[in-house]
Design a protein around this motif. Structure first.
Motif, short mmCIF file in Angstrom:
data_model
loop_
_atom_site.label_atom_id
_atom_site.label_comp_id
_atom_site.label_asym_id
_atom_site.label_seq_id
_atom_site.Cartn_x
_atom_site.Cartn_y
_atom_site.Cartn_z
N PHE B 328 79.75 14.78 77.86
CA PHE B 328 80.82 13.90 78.35
C PHE B 328 80.95 14.05 79.86
O PHE B 328 81.10 13.08 80.62
N ALA B 329 80.90 15.29 80.31
CA ALA B 329 81.04 15.54 81.74
C ALA B 329 79.91 14.90 82.53
O ALA B 329 80.10 14.50 83.69
N ASN B 330 78.74 14.80 81.93
CA ASN B 330 77.64 14.13 82.63
C ASN B 330 77.98 12.67 82.92
O ASN B 330 77.61 12.14 83.97
N LEU B 331 78.68 12.04 81.99
CA LEU B 331 79.09 10.65 82.24
C LEU B 331 80.14 10.59 83.34
O LEU B 331 80.08 9.73 84.23
N TYR B 332 81.10 11.50 83.30
CA TYR B 332 82.12 11.51 84.36
C TYR B 332 81.50 11.82 85.72
O TYR B 332 81.94 11.31 86.74
N ARG B 333 80.51 12.67 85.72
CA ARG B 333 79.85 13.00 86.97
C ARG B 333 79.08 11.80 87.52
O ARG B 333 79.15 11.48 88.71
N ALA B 334 78.37 11.10 86.62
CA ALA B 334 77.63 9.91 87.05
C ALA B 334 78.61 8.84 87.55
O ALA B 334 78.35 8.16 88.55
N PHE B 335 79.72 8.73 86.87
CA PHE B 335 80.74 7.75 87.27
C PHE B 335 81.25 8.08 88.68
O PHE B 335 81.36 7.20 89.54
N ALA B 336 81.50 9.35 88.94
CA ALA B 336 81.93 9.77 90.28
C ALA B 336 80.84 9.50 91.32
O ALA B 336 81.11 9.03 92.43
N THR B 337 79.62 9.81 90.94
CA THR B 337 78.51 9.60 91.88
C THR B 337 78.43 8.14 92.31
O THR B 337 78.27 7.83 93.49
N ARG B 338 78.58 7.25 91.37
CA ARG B 338 78.51 5.82 91.69
C ARG B 338 79.70 5.39 92.54
O ARG B 338 79.54 4.58 93.47
N ILE B 339 80.86 5.92 92.23
CA ILE B 339 82.04 5.56 93.04
C ILE B 339 81.84 6.02 94.48
O ILE B 339 82.23 5.35 95.43
N ARG B 340 81.18 7.18 94.60
CA ARG B 340 80.89 7.69 95.95
C ARG B 340 79.71 6.98 96.60
O ARG B 340 79.29 7.35 97.70
N GLY B 341 79.12 6.04 95.89
CA GLY B 341 78.04 5.26 96.50
C GLY B 341 76.65 5.73 96.15
O GLY B 341 75.67 5.19 96.66
#
Lengths: 378, 378, 378, 378
Positions: B328-341
């Motif tokens: 689950f955390a991998n998805l949240y991390r990817a989501f953050a990465t995309r938000i950060r560009g």
């Protein structure tokens, strides 16, 4: 999740370190802890970068443990850290733990507790005089089904215990990577930083702790064979020990870091008069109970048949695996609970002393001609 | 760990809820996210208690989503939440996601995306017009060895794919607990809150997503049998579907919540001309590859032989199990990465539309006499 | 071991054949049978060599089945064969079985029973008029833990059955070996010798038999997808079937011979209201029982907790694995027991008719537009 | 199957015995042997009934071994037995084997070879002077994947061997059934009939043999702890031994019959510089190879990747499990092959001497104060 998070400081665990990141994840997982200060590396740049990456206030990213302790003591009580995590190589555990305890902070320390039993006793004394809590990262005791196993042995499900077999089999030191620039391998095979034992101190202590913790027995005497399989290595990389336990049970402890191809194979088996149990860390959500007179039972994390006391150690429904970080988080949660005044078990001074006694006894026995050597206090 | 944490809000997930706590743990695990606001419950007291227990500023513990969106919009840009997690029952996903997207917040939403395909398309439109990211909690695609499987199929290791078998077997709805006060069971079996499908929407969508995601194929037509095994239940609790995929491959999808004794048995098997792979969620750190002409290979998380692209999805060395929260955390991390560009994959609008199309097609097929029904767009 | 061995003849199974050798080993294992006559091959030299290698009296190594039947009938009753094993390709099963039954010999026949249902009914009629026993090699029903599973379902351990899942996954026909000189593959993919179904007849029938036999239910209607994945092949190599059973249970049957890398993956799962069972042929000495309300139980061959009726099916103590040949031998032993007038179950005419009805129904359904097709007699 | 069957006699193994029936099944399985004579029991009635049940000519059902040897010698060479199987309690192995060898018959003997090393040497001398073959039932070395393991170690796949771990864990003697009328248990725990070791002789010898056989190494010295866990028992029921092997490798041997709930858990692990292998008797058709630098490989009986030399040891295609009786049959087949003048390996005099030396050394070491004791000839 338990109200306002406690404040955590950390020494060690800068960029590229392994276990520091695990401590941080474990502390963060349930919201019990917030990392607010650290001295992550002796290298100033690396320290600063680590603090930034972790979102730590630069004012609380300290250059040394001394600075950290002084800085935090200078803060108001409701801002300063509640506890310090020590995630440095082994030789720093004792001096740092003692300094932090004496400065009034609770301490959660990586294992092994210290370089030797004498040092461990000094930590014990510091904990005693400071009245602070000392937690020790015998992570594997944080797994829910380890607790289930312990509780079932304790209430007598297996009858009188006769056999204890514990093994911890890794292969990552099968080659001389300790001389090829692998930092983890380097200090773990350096007597000055690792302590008396190599594999013995690094993972033999885990195995020993698990065996005593779950069986509820004390090892009374041991007969050991330590060896070094990789040329040029200075500390043992393979440990074979016969155990005699205080109730007459017999056992074997095997720890190795040269089982090429093995990952992190910690496995415990305990047999009593009526049945046996088996738990393996690499599939930690299963506890197998075998019986003389009825079918094997397989207990599963969050599944039916667990003791009520085990349930709080799990976060997810049955079949949604929890792992190593969650086990670790259980220790951090218990540590927080105790700091808040509640009841909870975590590995502490007594566990550390016992394992350091084991390390010293094994080394002495392996070096001598005597077949059996008694453990301190046994 | 990636610099300053992003700020997260949450709607739903108050005291006693299951999935909200998982989202929080997953978001916290790597330090990418900090939960700073929430509307956890429609019950004022419960909402307040939940906020307190989570250490949320009372001013940012809102009584409703509307209040949350308004309150956060009123804050300075560097204080307001970056994204909203939606962890309510299904019928609220669409209106809330649309409101939050339109208010300028990124959204991370529980699955299924919506009650039906029409709603899902409205979310898609809102994401499109807002330019915000929409993440969808198809958690199982966050497991490292699922990514390894996907990448290996994509590069042709198995040859042309012929067979896809996916099953998701649970037993927790084997009795009529939905009428005995179990909240989780209650809303999941209520058409007004769960949507068109019961088991189909709850876990059939996971199975379908995993099958398409890993195989890289699209299901073109299906033939389905939906059934209700527990008397009085209004939504399907057992789903059997024959699949035909767009390259000619054949498949089976089985999802059930009445396999009494089963836990969370999500399992995927894919076979091509040269070999097959198998992954099972309950032992997620193993990926088995079987070959026509050479021995079976067992890939292990953080073990040798993984593709370099898989490595960043793991936090611990081989043999230290990671589990559901880490996936689950991998998805949240990817989501953050995309938000950060940055670049990173997470399940999003397209995945949601595809699964909602599957749900509607299965329901239509199961209700009619036609043997095969094409999926929307197929 | 049961007194004087019965005398067995064999047709087919000459040098290089697979299943004939298995029949011989199975018949020999417990000393119940002695192979004394045969027509092993239509090739005279190969037949003679086979007879010699098997230590058969040359006078009883016959050139054809007709010669065998005539020759044996001419011998005194206490010398002639008691039964004939038929281990030829499928298209010969019916004519040979009928001839042997009509000649007064008991028959033990490889599956599938015949090329189609009409032929199977002719065998049934011959068995009826001759009063001889007809055994059918649904080998997997001879495993002890299959019998344990059947008996437990029958006595209601699982409650009302809701789900039946059976799969039989092989990969050996993943390539076009049927056109590369592989004899086994050649006739199995030739409609003239294999019958109506390819994979369906060869292993789909095993799966179907196991599902009905253990569940105690009859499949009432099916919905099927048959496919051919290897170019140029004339018979199905992949079978996917939705099942509806006569008590309202739902099921899936999957059989394939193009699951590249799979060996002989026959697996059965049955779930009822209270729990489920799982048995897998590749680890046949284990039967797993999962329960809604208590821990999973693992029954082991010759281990504690088995029903007394299962015990005679095992030869070795617990933990000494028995396998495929032993399961086969259980059928030969039961066949001998019945010939001697005792009570014992083995697959017979009824099992054969039911599976041939399944084959025909699947083929008809797969070829047409109707979603569901009823089985004969359902 | 190899031409005319050889003729076998048997001493011991009457009604109710376990291992005699296994020998008969193993000898019968491939058609290499036909049981034609026996002295099955010292009880005249039981002997007669056993012979009848086995279909033995009453004239060749002898009252004693002496009668058997005399009777068979009096028969024409092409009628008399080729070899004698000895399946009596341990104390009779040596005198019977010597008598049979001296009478000109080949001998296939149950293990342990004899009561002690001196007796074993007398057998060795008899085999030498008679020129007859002596086979020893170290059954587990007959498994195909044990041979695969041995051959792979021998050709250096694992590199230099560093670790050898063997365990044999049973639970059937967890209670005092030896005093409750269990015949098997009774003689195995009686020093007069079992020999010097209890568990040590019964299964410790199997473990030791397997470890040396597969590793290709000799144990040079041992350090042992023998214990008795069930009150009143006169021979060891639990054996823990540290091993040092002649190339510097270290090892552990654990054998126990009081691991309550365990079945027949013989397991071997060997690690070298590059990888490790694991084989477990209870799932004998799998051999796992783990590597430092590439994914784990799972070799399967009759599956791809086996050495050509292993293939003749299997009878069935991959996925059709073979078991204990088939492993046993491989030894009987090899024994027949050698008698016929061919090449084949089976455990023989050298294996027996080595294991008896191990038994004596363990007993001496366990009784004394010396830590390490060298094996005879080491």
């Amino acid at each position: 999740m338990a109200g306002k998070a406690l404040r955590l400081g950390m020494v060690g665990g800068g960029e590229g370190a392994f276990i520091g990141a695990i401590h941080r994840a474990a502390a963060a997982l349930d919201g019990d802890w917030r990392l607010v200060a650290g001295a992550f590396s002796g290298d100033t740049d690396r320290n600063r970068r680590s603090g930034e990456a972790l979102g730590i206030d630069p004012a609380r990213t300290y250059d040394s443990l001394d600075a950290l302790l002084a800085g935090e003591q200078a803060l108001p009580a409701d801002e300063r850290i509640d506890a310090l995590s020590i995630v440095t190589p082994n030789h720093l555990h004792a001096p740092m733990a003692i300094a932090a305890l004496d400065a009034g902070f609770h301490v959660f320390c990586e294992k092994p507790m210290a370089l030797d039993l004498a040092e461990a006793r000094q930590i014990a004394a510091a904990a005693e005089r400071s009245g602070r809590h000392f937690g020790l990262a015998f992570t594997y005791s944080g797994y829910p089904l380890v607790e289930e196993a312990r509780a079932r042995v304790a209430r007598g499900d297996l009858g009188k215990i006769r056999l204890v077999q514990v093994e911890y089999s890794q292969g990552w030191l099968s080659q001389a990577i300790d001389r090829d620039g692998n930092k983890q391998a380097e200090w773990r095979t350096d007597p000055a930083r690792a302590g008396l034992g190599g594999c013995l101190g690094d993972i033999g202590t885990h195995a020993f702790h698990l065996a005593e913790h779950v069986s509820g027995l004390r090892v009374s005497e041991i007969c050991a064979d330590l060896s070094i399989h990789v040329e040029g290595r200075r500390l043992d990389d393979d440990v074979n020990v016969l155990l005699r336990l205080d109730n007459g049970a017999r056992g074997i402890l095997k720890a190795t870091q040269v089982a090429a191809g093995d990952e992190n194979g910690l496995k415990l088996r305990i047999h009593g008069e009526h049945g046996g149990l088996e738990w393996a860390q690499m599939e930690p959500n299963t506890l197998t109970l075998r019986w003389l007179d009825r079918p094997t039972e397989v207990l599963r994390a969050a599944g039916p048949g667990l003791l009520p006391s085990t349930l709080p150690l799990m976060r997810t429904p049955s079949g949604h695996p929890e792992g190593y970080i969650e086990a670790f988080a259980n220790l951090y949660r218990a540590f927080a609970t105790r700091i808040r005044g509640g009841e909870a078990w975590f590995p502490s001074v007594g566990d550390g002393l016992q394992t350091m006694g084991f390390v010293e006894t094994v080394i002495a026995n392996a070096a001598g001609d005597a077949k059996w050597t008694a453990l301190p206090g046994a």
